[in-house]
Enzyme design. Structure first.
Site, short mmCIF file in Angstrom:
data_model
loop_
_atom_site.label_atom_id
_atom_site.label_comp_id
_atom_site.label_asym_id
_atom_site.label_seq_id
_atom_site.Cartn_x
_atom_site.Cartn_y
_atom_site.Cartn_z
CD GLU A 183 -16.26 8.45 -50.42
OE1 GLU A 183 -17.16 8.65 -49.59
OE2 GLU A 183 -15.84 7.31 -50.67
CD GLU A 334 -11.78 6.19 -48.99
OE1 GLU A 334 -12.84 5.61 -48.64
OE2 GLU A 334 -11.56 7.37 -48.78
C1 GAL Z 1 -15.50 6.44 -47.34
C2 GAL Z 1 -14.74 7.67 -46.88
C3 GAL Z 1 -13.63 7.30 -45.91
C4 GAL Z 1 -14.12 6.36 -44.86
C5 GAL Z 1 -14.75 5.15 -45.52
C6 GAL Z 1 -15.25 4.10 -44.57
O1 GAL Z 1 -16.72 6.77 -47.93
O2 GAL Z 1 -14.18 8.33 -47.97
O3 GAL Z 1 -13.10 8.47 -45.33
O4 GAL Z 1 -15.08 7.01 -44.07
O5 GAL Z 1 -15.84 5.58 -46.31
O6 GAL Z 1 -15.78 3.01 -45.27
#
Ligand code: GAL
Length: 699
Positions: A183, A334
């Site tokens: 990100e 994710e």
């Molecule tokens: C994302 C990040 C992850 C984790 C996640 C939690 O933005 O890439 O590493 O922190 O948020 O929601």
């Protein structure tokens, strides 16, 4: 999953991976096709951080994953201090053991490069790599993203660790791909970056006269006589400078990423893909996602809901936007297994919503869905985040629902993999336009994501498939194209759009279109700038509204809010199709939308932000004039239809996002992919229910 189907899935994965291993070993032919392992099946997975756990535990975790239908894990992305405990001392053996154990459980691996979290030894010994924020604060160790994205010294460290990973895992048959960093988020305002920005401007403009003219620096004595006088403003600066800064930020992330891509490509198998996971819920605009996605094999993003329930329109519209970054399928790298830890109130998705969201992702073009995360670290900043197993290592309640999705993905993989959404309708987006409006919103209510969703929703409901693509891209194949707020229309883009209309396209421009050129300078023709001639009309004046105004015309009656423009037809054949109601203001009785036939197509300008019902009616007329109907057929309100297509079949994914059961009429000749066999002609779809239907094409 039954032991039998588990075994079948394992055998299939093993065959796939040995095929990719064979590919990995074969010398790449001169015209090697792009690696496609990322879309050869539906991938289902989680972020797994083996470095946070005793090795004795790994096998149990992987067995639980396998039982949930997980076939891919993402590892390594924050583990630099474990991979290189001190400068030049490497330990990748543990990662190799994790990859092998995953393989034993038929789970493939995506390796994340660990560069989002430099180890303490690195920033201690080389503090010049630390990021400086817009207020001059130097970042510290203990969080993440504390590096300066432009720092050559930092990039050299990145190149080194990534090369070591590539050398070790670039031909590993169980490693299917790579995620660069995590990100990309924070730019830096350190002195070195400022000098780089000035060099970047010099390369772009060649002379200060050209820069001064493009930014109209006669305003407020901003004229520059030396390149090193040019400031690096984060906000509140000259709009031309701010726009250039966004382009500089974009180019800097591209070169940051390229350092790692080059290090990977030099050693990895062509069968392994390279991606990065784009954050900011897909909508962040620090940099141009189209440009940064260009060098990747596949785009990935991280859709989270945060507080509240799944907003299907937001997730659908942004997913279509994400698919447009590369105009092809993408990965969900994710997503939340129930809840997050960063929303104002970290509510949990209801029963069925995690499943509905996963299928909605697939419907809009995802080939993979991975949860963040498998299990929360016992300490660290994210202890409260949702996870699939608890601190005791046993399944959380959501695990059962996730396992159901895993079984369904395995079942549907043969039908769905290899298909992609294809649409007759496109919405145009451009970062220049978004930036130009956001630098000077003029109304705090002018939320461009909300505007996109307001335009997207009726199109999705009525056409059941919408592409959201970058303005300036070829428009072949589309019957009608909508541009909700194309604020920046340079001459060349104007010409392209006019040519497309002349050749038979139907173009619908929205408020604030065609106001600026590529330097964020006001155009002198009035809106829509270079399209004034084709439209045979123009915008006389724009108005920010603090109360709705009445609008009426061919599409019906309603209101406009937030923004309204007073239009005037100039050509005799430009037709007024909506007018503002009577009132005391300048808009009283004035045209709100005009349309004109131009060549073999039409161009329409809608100058108002319409209420949802009138917008739906307005777009329905545009769709039917362009000959676009529902891809599947009519469905009850609240049921979303998504279509993915391959040369030999269509796959329809239907989801009931409404709270009540809905009855769907199913055309004949379809196969129910999840239940097997032919579906009933009328199917009762419960709230959050999912239907996956396949229609083979007639030969
Ligand atoms: C994302 C990040 C992850 C984790 C996640 C939690 O933005 O890439 O590493 O922190 O948020 O929601």
């Amino acid at each position: 999953m039954s032991p039998k189907s588990l075994k079948a899935a394992g055998v299939a994965l093993a065959a796939l991976l040995s095929a990719s291993a064979a590919l990995a070993q074969a010398p790449a032919p001169a015209s090697a096709p792009a690696p496609t392992i990322q879309s050869q099946r539906l991938w289902f997975g989680a972020a797994w951080y083996p470095e946070q756990w005793p090795e004795a535990r790994w096998d149990k975790d992987l067995a639980l994953m396998e039982a949930a239908g997980i076939n891919v894990v993402r590892v390594g992305e924050f583990a630099w201090s474990r991979m290189e405990p001190s400068e030049g001392v490497y330990d990748l053996d543990w990662l190799e053991r994790a990859v092998r154990l995953a393989e034993k459980h038929h789970i493939a691996v995506v390796i994340g490069t660990p560069t989002d979290t430099p180890p303490a030894w690195l920033t201690k010994a080389h503090p010049e790599v630390l990021r400086v924020d817009a207020l001059g604060h130097v970042a510290e160790h203990g969080g993440r993203r504390q590096f300066s994205y432009s720092s050559p010294a930092y990039r050299a460290f990145c190149r080194d660790i990534v090369s070591r990973l590539a050398a070790r895992f670039g031909r590993d048959p169980n490693v299917i791909g790579w995620q660069v960093d995590n990100e990309y988020t924070d730019e830096s305002f350190d002195p070195q970056t400022r000098a780089m920005f000035q060099d970047w401007l010099k390369a772009k403009y060649k002379t200060l006269d050209a820069l001064n003219a493009a930014w109209t620096t006669a305003y407020w004595s901003q004229t520059y006589d030396r390149w090193d006088e040019v400031p690096l403003n984060a906000d509140g600066g000259n709009p031309g400078l701010l726009l250039d800064h966004r382009h500089f930020v974009t180019d800097t992330w591209i070169s940051y990423q390229k350092t790692q891509i080059d290090a990977l490509r030099a050693q990895i198998s062509p069968a392994q893909f390279i991606t990065t996971n784009f954050g900011g819920l897909g909508w962040s605009d620090n940099w141009d996602h189209y440009a940064v996605a260009h060098d990747l094999d596949v785009a990935s993003w991280d859709p989270y809901v945060g507080q509240g329930q799944l907003d299907a329109a937001r997730n659908g519209a942004v997913s279509d936007f994400v698919r447009g970054w590369k105009r092809k399928n993408y990965w969900v790298m994710e997503t939340q297994p129930g809840s997050v830890n960063w929303a104002p109130i970290n509510t949990t998705l209801d029963r069925g919503e995690v499943r509905a969201m996963a299928w909605q992702d697939i419907g809009h073009g995802a080939d993979a869905v991975l949860y963040w995360q498998w299990r929360s670290a016992l300490n660290g900043q994210e202890q409260y985040h949702g996870a699939l197993v608890g601190p005791d290592g046993e399944p959380n309640p959501v695990y059962g629902e996730v396992a159901k999705v895993g079984r369904e993905f395995a079942k549907a993989s043969a039908a769905v993999a290899g298909t992609s959404p294809v649409s007759d309708v496109a919405i145009l987006q451009s970062y220049d336009s978004r930036w130009a409006i956001d630098f000077q919103q003029h109304s705090k209510a002018y939320d461009q994501l909300k505007l996109l969703i307001d335009w997207w929703r009726p199109l999705q409901e009525q056409a059941q498939s919408v592409d959201v693509i970058e303005a300036g891209q070829p428009l072949d194949g589309y019957k009608v194209v909508f541009a909700p707020s194309l604020n920046v229309i340079p001459d060349a883009m104007g010409r392209k759009l006019a040519d497309w209309v002349r050749a038979g396209g139907h173009l619908v421009l929205g408020p604030r279109s065609g106001m600026k050129d590529e330097f964020d300078r006001l155009r002198v023709e009035r809106q829509p700038g270079p399209l004034v001639g084709a439209l045979g009309g123009r915008v006389e004046q724009y108005y920010a509204l603090d109360a709705p105004v009445a609008v009426e015309g061919e599409a019906g009656k309603g209101t406009a809010a937030v923004w309204a423009e007073q239009l005037s037809p100039k050509a005799p054949d430009a037709r007024v199709i909506l007018r503002y109601g009577d009132g005391p203001g300048w808009l009283s009785g004035q045209p709100a939308a005009i349309r004109r036939s131009w060549g073999r197509g039409t161009i329409t300008y809608l100058g108002a932000w319409l209420d949802p019902a009138l917008m739906g009616a307005f777009e329905a007329r545009e769709l039917s004039a362009a000959g676009v109907g529902p891809a599947f057929g009519p469905v009850p309100e609240g049921v979303e239809v998504m279509r993915r297509t391959a040369p030999d079949r269509d796959v329809f994914i239907l989801i009931n996002h409404s709270p009540a059961t809905q009855t769907v009429d199913v055309p004949s000749g379809l196969v129910d992919v999840l239940a097997g066999g032919a579906p009933k002609p009328r199917v009762a779809l419960a709230s959050q229910g999912v239907l996956v239907l396949e229609r083979p094409h007639a030969r």
